[in-house]
Design an enzyme around this catalytic site. Structure first.
Site, PDB file in Angstrom:
ATOM      1  N   CYS A   1       3.054   9.583  58.772  1.00 61.58           N
ATOM      2  CA  CYS A   1       2.941   8.713  57.596  1.00 61.58           C
ATOM      3  C   CYS A   1       1.564   8.055  57.541  1.00 61.58           C
ATOM      4  O   CYS A   1       1.229   7.428  56.539  1.00 61.58           O
ATOM      5  CB  CYS A   1       4.055   7.694  57.585  1.00 61.58           C
ATOM      6  SG  CYS A   1       4.338   7.003  59.197  1.00 61.58           S
TER       7      CYS A   1
ATOM      8  N   GLU B   1       3.100  11.787  49.075  1.00 67.39           N
ATOM      9  CA  GLU B   1       2.797  12.146  50.459  1.00 67.39           C
ATOM     10  C   GLU B   1       2.988  13.658  50.656  1.00 67.39           C
ATOM     11  O   GLU B   1       4.066  14.188  50.394  1.00 67.39           O
ATOM     12  CB  GLU B   1       3.773  11.382  51.356  1.00 67.39           C
ATOM     13  CG  GLU B   1       3.250  11.073  52.705  1.00 67.39           C
ATOM     14  CD  GLU B   1       4.208  10.168  53.481  1.00 67.39           C
ATOM     15  OE1 GLU B   1       5.400  10.080  53.145  1.00 67.39           O
ATOM     16  OE2 GLU B   1       3.736   9.563  54.461  1.00 67.39           O
TER      17      GLU B   1
ATOM     18  N   GLU C   1       9.582   1.111  58.350  1.00 71.79           N
ATOM     19  CA  GLU C   1       8.259   1.744  58.399  1.00 71.79           C
ATOM     20  C   GLU C   1       8.403   3.018  57.585  1.00 71.79           C
ATOM     21  O   GLU C   1       9.029   3.970  58.027  1.00 71.79           O
ATOM     22  CB  GLU C   1       7.891   1.994  59.863  1.00 71.79           C
ATOM     23  CG  GLU C   1       6.425   2.130  60.084  1.00 71.79           C
ATOM     24  CD  GLU C   1       6.024   3.581  59.992  1.00 71.79           C
ATOM     25  OE1 GLU C   1       5.648   3.980  58.872  1.00 71.79           O
ATOM     26  OE2 GLU C   1       6.095   4.294  60.997  1.00 71.79           O
TER      27      GLU C   1
ATOM     28  N   LYS D   1      19.904   6.214  66.336  1.00 74.29           N
ATOM     29  CA  LYS D   1      20.240   7.463  65.651  1.00 74.29           C
ATOM     30  C   LYS D   1      18.952   8.248  65.444  1.00 74.29           C
ATOM     31  O   LYS D   1      18.170   7.981  64.538  1.00 74.29           O
ATOM     32  CB  LYS D   1      20.905   7.209  64.295  1.00 74.29           C
ATOM     33  CG  LYS D   1      21.603   8.490  63.823  1.00 74.29           C
ATOM     34  CD  LYS D   1      21.628   8.679  62.327  1.00 74.29           C
ATOM     35  CE  LYS D   1      20.388   9.225  61.713  1.00 74.29           C
ATOM     36  NZ  LYS D   1      19.994  10.582  62.160  1.00 74.29           N
TER      37      LYS D   1
HETATM   38  P1  ADP Z   1      12.451  12.666  56.556  1.00 76.43           P
HETATM   39  O1  ADP Z   1      12.515  13.197  55.165  1.00 76.43           O
HETATM   40  O2  ADP Z   1      11.103  12.449  57.052  1.00 76.43           O
HETATM   41  O3  ADP Z   1      13.353  13.394  57.520  1.00 76.43           O
HETATM   42  P2  ADP Z   1      14.436  10.645  56.290  1.00 76.43           P
HETATM   43  O4  ADP Z   1      14.271   9.272  55.758  1.00 76.43           O
HETATM   44  O5  ADP Z   1      15.317  11.575  55.530  1.00 76.43           O
HETATM   45  O6  ADP Z   1      12.986  11.187  56.463  1.00 76.43           O
HETATM   46  O7  ADP Z   1      14.974  10.627  57.775  1.00 76.43           O
HETATM   47  C1  ADP Z   1      14.610   9.635  58.720  1.00 76.43           C
HETATM   48  C2  ADP Z   1      15.842   9.260  59.507  1.00 76.43           C
HETATM   49  O8  ADP Z   1      16.788   8.694  58.599  1.00 76.43           O
HETATM   50  C3  ADP Z   1      16.555  10.452  60.146  1.00 76.43           C
HETATM   51  O9  ADP Z   1      17.102  10.045  61.388  1.00 76.43           O
HETATM   52  C4  ADP Z   1      17.646  10.753  59.157  1.00 76.43           C
HETATM   53  O10 ADP Z   1      18.749  11.442  59.719  1.00 76.43           O
HETATM   54  C5  ADP Z   1      18.038   9.354  58.735  1.00 76.43           C
HETATM   55  N1  ADP Z   1      18.764   9.265  57.474  1.00 76.43           N
HETATM   56  C6  ADP Z   1      18.686  10.069  56.397  1.00 76.43           C
HETATM   57  N2  ADP Z   1      19.526   9.650  55.429  1.00 76.43           N
HETATM   58  C7  ADP Z   1      20.164   8.552  55.916  1.00 76.43           C
HETATM   59  C8  ADP Z   1      21.152   7.641  55.406  1.00 76.43           C
HETATM   60  N3  ADP Z   1      21.672   7.775  54.182  1.00 76.43           N
HETATM   61  N4  ADP Z   1      21.536   6.622  56.188  1.00 76.43           N
HETATM   62  C9  ADP Z   1      21.033   6.455  57.430  1.00 76.43           C
HETATM   63  N5  ADP Z   1      20.098   7.269  57.962  1.00 76.43           N
HETATM   64  C10 ADP Z   1      19.664   8.297  57.220  1.00 76.43           C
END
Ligand code: ADP
Length: 530
Positions: free
Chosen positions: A334, A432, A300, A225
């Site tokens: 990061c 961050e 990570e 994903k």
């Molecule tokens: P950032 O703020 O750097 O975008 P995120 O942790 O929100 O970091 O996003 C990293 C990945 O996690 C993306 O692919 C995002 O779509 C996914 N993501 C965000 N929320 C969820 C969730 N509740 N469950 C699974 N994946 C998620």
């Protein structure tokens, strides 16, 4: 964030409309004339589309698939705000089908010899590298990073595929001296099964290959994903994986409703491992969610990297290293230096030289002719965050040495910034920043620097600059971080283990250690052997 962009109709100026007329161009045009191409984003998008590099559907069981309810989501060029294309906005149902395809493919892929898997991965590496221009352009379009940096990421991303193509052949077991005369004791390593890989937008290719390559190498299959902000590079890479001979169903890509997809991956007993790169908040949710089916998890997560400049540092080396570590990807990694701790004896000299170098950095669109150092931030939320962090620091007494505001280019461009007089109560001293802002803090002693560097829940990367050999070892050992750069600001490589301690994560990616994350150890005891 993603759900706000779900669209059934175009609401913005769409690049896809504009290049519809160019779809009849011969497929070979792009490859032959890449070096002569116009660098304008819309003509790049048109060429990528006509050469088949822009995919808008998910990839399930080796088939390009729309969302079952037909929903789409916009992919936006962060430098211009234009819609590049609309991609399928998927959820639980598509994810469950992708898991089923991955499970089916696992049955055969896990039985293919390591040598064969290795050959497929090597072919995938060759294809990624032979299309590095197109993949780099795709990345600049959807992520914004300067083209040179994007093409650099293709090489970096592909290096994991090459490395794990080689490691596939080195998954060894053990023979343990038996404790009884009629016994023989063995350890074999087997693939965990279906892997759910959730990746962020800051490295649209490398974060995927760093997970998918070791998984495939040892016989796992994957449901990827990618971030909804940058799905296009992931989809293009998936297409190349099939061209490389990796069986359909072994690599699936679903994108859309992040929490629905995440929940489906977590709920499935067939998914035996979740590997995630992203925010600490989402990582914690995934770790908790994985408990219900007791999956393996590697995470990570966010960092808060200290970059420590000691009085005895070589000034030029320190400026170059701090610059590279801070401003790579516009500060959106990061492992970017988040706090620049400078010893009092070198503080003025360093602040002066560093500020001059930062002032000289060129901000621009990723496709601009000539060198661009800093591209746009990924979205408006990132821009607001950076602006609010800087405002908070200024309101609490920070002084602006360079930058400190939105760039005149507008959109999501922010001026490379150096702030001084930073205090611990400022938000950017603790969280961050994820933007091109370098906060300088003064310290007196080595002990103080170590204490301040470790005074955080994060523990991913740290950097030190010193010419004293004993100090470099002493401080490296004392820092509570997974990665330490000594006199170097860019330290990531496929051959070294990448990962954090404390709340920066679990597990390691890349290197000979990275493959263990996708393997189960099985102990086999053979009795009656006399
Ligand atoms: P950032 O703020 O750097 O975008 P995120 O942790 O929100 O970091 O996003 C990293 C990945 O996690 C993306 O692919 C995002 O779509 C996914 N993501 C965000 N929320 C969820 C969730 N509740 N469950 C699974 N994946 C998620």
């Amino acid at each position: 964030m993603a759900s706000a962009r779900i669209a059934t109709a175009f609401t913005r100026r769409s690049l896809t409309h504009r290049f519809a007329a160019t779809r009849t161009q011969p497929r070979s045009l792009f490859c032959c004339q890449a070096h002569q191409m116009s660098t304008d984003a819309s003509s790049v998008a048109a060429r990528l589309s006509s050469s088949g590099f822009i995919r808008s559907q998910g990839f399930i069981g080796g088939k390009w698939t729309d969302a079952y309810d037909g929903k789409t989501i916009e992919v936006i060029n962060p430098a211009t705000g234009e819609v590049i294309t609309n991609v399928s906005c998927m959820g639980a149902r598509e994810t469950n089908d992708a898991i089923a395809s991955a499970q089916e493919a696992f049955v055969s892929w896990s039985k293919v010899t390591a040598a064969e898997r290795s050959k497929c991965l090597r072919k995938w590496y060759d294809l990624l590298m032979s299309h590095k221009e197109e993949l780099g352009q795709l990345m600049t379009l959807e992520q914004g990073k300067p083209l040179k940096e994007a093409i650099g990421e293709v090489g970096y991303g592909a290096s994991f595929v090459e490395f794990f193509a080689e490691e596939a052949k080195r998954v060894y077991g053990d023979i343990i001296p038996a404790t009884l005369p009629d016994r023989r004791l063995f350890v074999v390593k087997q693939p965990v099964g279906v892997v759910g890989a959730i990746t962020p937008w800051n490295f649209p290719l490398a974060m995927i290959t760093r997970k998918v390559a070791p998984a495939l190498a040892c016989g796992c299959t994957v449901v990827v994903k990618p971030s909804e902000f940058t799905p296009l590079t992931a989809l293009a890479a998936a297409e190349l994986s099939v061209q490389a001979g990796i069986p359909r169903g072994a690599v699936n890509v679903v994108m859309g409703n992040a929490s629905e997809i995440g929940d489906a991956l977590l709920a499935s007993p067939q998914v035996r491992k979740i590997t995630f790169t992203g925010s600490t908040a989402v990582g914690k949710k995934l770790m908790a969610g994985a408990a219900a089916t007791v999956k393996k998890v590697s995470l990570e997560l966010g960092g808060n990297a200290p970059c420590i400049i000691f009085d005895d540092a070589d000034l030029d080396v320190a400026v170059k290293g701090a610059l590279a570590s801070k401003f790579r990807n516009s500060g959106q990694t990061c492992v970017c230096a988040n706090r620049v701790l400078v010893q009092e004896g070198i503080y003025e000299k360093f602040a002066d030289a560093f500020s001059k170098a930062v002032k000289n950095m060129k901000v621009g669109h990723g496709f601009t002719e000539g060198a661009v150092d800093v591209g746009p931030l990924i979205n408006d939320a990132a821009m607001h965050k950076v602006e609010s962090f800087v405002q908070d620091a200024i309101s609490k007494g920070a002084k602006v040495l360079v930058g400190g505001k939105k760039h005149s280019l507008g959109m999501r461009f922010y001026e490379p910034t150096v702030l001084t007089d930073i205090k611990n109560e400022m938000i950017l001293a603790r969280e961050e920043i994820f933007g091109p802002v370098a906060p300088l803090q003064k310290f007196k002693t080595e002990e103080e620097a170590i204490r301040r560097a470790n005074d955080t829940n994060a523990g991913l990367a740290a950097y030190i600059f010193t010419t004293n050999m004993q100090r470099s070892w002493r401080v490296s050992e004392a820092l509570e971080y997974g990665l330490v750069g000594v006199n170097e600001g860019l330290i990531s490589t496929e051959v070294a283990p990448f990962g954090g301690v404390k709340q920066s994560g679990l597990g390691r990616e890349g290197s000979k250690y990275g493959i263990d994350e996708y393997l189960e150890m099985k102990y086999i005891c053979m009795g009656n052997m006399n």
